[in-house]
Design an enzyme around this catalytic site. Structure first.
Site, short mmCIF file in Angstrom:
data_model
loop_
_atom_site.label_atom_id
_atom_site.label_comp_id
_atom_site.label_asym_id
_atom_site.label_seq_id
_atom_site.Cartn_x
_atom_site.Cartn_y
_atom_site.Cartn_z
CE LYS A 264 -8.09 -3.15 -3.53
NZ LYS A 264 -8.63 -2.15 -2.59
CD GLN B 178 -2.98 1.72 -2.68
OE1 GLN B 178 -2.09 1.82 -1.85
NE2 GLN B 178 -3.93 2.63 -2.80
CG HIS C 85 -11.37 0.97 -0.10
ND1 HIS C 85 -10.60 1.71 -0.96
CD2 HIS C 85 -10.65 0.86 1.03
CE1 HIS C 85 -9.47 2.04 -0.36
NE2 HIS C 85 -9.47 1.53 0.85
CB SER D 200 -0.87 -0.01 1.27
OG SER D 200 -1.45 1.25 1.51
CB THR E 65 -6.83 2.78 -4.70
OG1 THR E 65 -6.08 1.62 -4.33
CG2 THR E 65 -8.15 2.76 -3.95
CE1 TYR F 94 -6.30 4.95 -1.69
CE2 TYR F 94 -4.63 4.48 -0.05
CZ TYR F 94 -5.90 4.29 -0.56
OH TYR F 94 -6.77 3.43 0.06
C1 GLV Z 1 -7.22 3.02 3.23
O1 GLV Z 1 -6.94 2.50 2.21
C2 GLV Z 1 -8.14 2.46 4.13
O2 GLV Z 1 -9.05 1.74 3.70
O3 GLV Z 1 -7.96 2.71 5.32
#
Ligand code: GLV
Length: 379
Positions: A252, A128, A276, A107, A156, A130
């Site tokens: 995603k 991944q 998510h 992440s 994401t 952000y």
């Molecule tokens: C972040 O990706 C979360 O879901 O906390």
């Protein structure tokens, strides 16, 4: 770890070993948690079809994920703060995944950095992404993932703003954990956890600290995210990211047929059907209920992965039967990580693989390619 017979065993052990704030971070969904519950409930509603007297001596759970061999159709999902569930958690999880022969996704919001993980494992992993408002930082992250030889970039696309998780606010979730009166007893009763986190390489967000100011000490994750994540992110940015990333791009967080169609046009190597883990739009449909229409619309154009409530091999079978090529799971391996570090993650993967293998035998199939709607019982 051998006495851990199912993911639920790992979950219960995890709850006893890790401080409440991090357990709550992992377990929570947003708002009333309707979508979180729907992910599991809708999977459980799908009944598998018991078949008998097929020769199932030679079975294999092997498959390919984005053209690469995998020992089962499962990748470990990106999970923020894994290094707070167990010291160096991302390294432990990546090693367990690689030893088991499945992909691991690091992440952006990890504790160990891309470079920490790359330096500790000998095979490529997925990264991944952000997208933050600071596009220079985003470009640098993509370049760092490329330099670390990450084999796929998982963008994401369902978190431009954060869905509220009540318990994170009530707990004052912070990284590193704040030693408040309320936390002292909790942490004091989790000595193995405390030792592993103290010994871990980092106590803050490894990919971000030192690159974005104020990241050394995040005392409200939700406030920090709403300040940094870019709500303006749109399809044009996906093109921009694709132009920077030389390898496979995976999107995603697709839960809608129209979005899936646009997603395919970006040339993404795979789409992940996901809400998510019920952590974003509460009231959205379960991931499994949206899998069939998305597969029907674009499954012949791109690889479809499934994410949302996978806790067993039976769940993987359900998703594959409904058209997913492979699955992702986050919480299942985080339970293993908190329960027992690398060995715990390895055990989580082994449990799921064994369940899938036995479920294949009992539905009369011997290969992943054979799993289709015929393994679902008519209701
Ligand atoms: C972040 O990706 C979360 O879901 O906390």
């Amino acid at each position: 770890m051998k006495t851990m017979t199912c993911i639920e065993d790992l979950r219960q052990t995890y709850h006893g070993k890790v401080p409440r704030a991090f357990v709550d971070y992992c377990e929570s969904g947003s708002y009333a948690e309707q979508t979180l519950r729907a992910n599991r409930a809708d999977l459980e509603r799908i009944k598998l079809r018991q078949r008998i007297l097929f020769d199932v001596t030679n079975r294999s759970t092997k498959t390919t994920i984005l053209g690469e061999p995998a020992t089962l159709p499962l990748a470990l999902a990106p999970v923020g703060l894994a290094g707070m569930q167990h010291g160096d958690g991302e390294i432990h999880a990546c090693r367990a995944a690689q030893a088991a022969g499945i992909p691991y996704t690091l992440s952006t919001m990890s504790i160990c950095s891309i470079e920490d993980v790359a330096g500790a494992v000998d095979k490529p992993f997925w990264f991944q992404l952000y997208v933050m408002k600071d596009r220079g930082f985003v470009r640098a992250l993509i370049e760092r993932a490329a330099a670390a030889k990450c084999s796929a970039l998982v963008l994401t696309v369902d978190l431009q703003v954060l869905g509220q998780r009540h318990r994170d606010i009530k707990n004052g979730l912070s990284v590193p954990p704040e030693i408040r009166i309320k936390n002292i007893v909790d942490i004091a009763t989790k000595p193995a956890w405390a030792l592993s986190v103290v010994r871990g390489k980092r106590k803050t967000f490894g990919n971000i600290a030192g690159h974005i100011r104020g990241m050394e000490n995040v005392n409200s994750l939700s406030v920090w995210i709403s300040g940094q994540f870019d709500p303006a992110l749109n399809w044009k940015d996906v093109e921009w990211i694709k132009s920077l990333w030389p390898g496979k791009l995976i999107l995603k967080g697709i839960l809608d047929v129209e979005d899936a169609r646009i997603g395919v046009q970006t040339g993404a190597a795979a789409l992940i059907v996901s809400n998510h883990g019920g952590r974003q739009l509460d009231g959205a449909p379960s991931s499994i209920s949206m899998l069939p229409p998305i597969v029907e619309a674009v499954g012949s154009d791109t690889e479809i992965m499934f994410d949302g409530g996978i806790r067993s091999g039976q769940d993987i079978m359900r998703a594959i039967a409904l058209g997913a090529r492979s699955c992702m799971s986050g919480r299942a391996y985080i339970y293993g990580l908190g329960a027992g570090g690398q060995a715990g993650v390895a055990r989580a993967i082994e449990i799921i693989r064994n369940e899938l293998d036995v479920s294949m035998a009992l539905t009369g199939v011997t290969s992943i390619a054979e799993i289709d709607r015929r393994v679902i019982a008519a209701m």
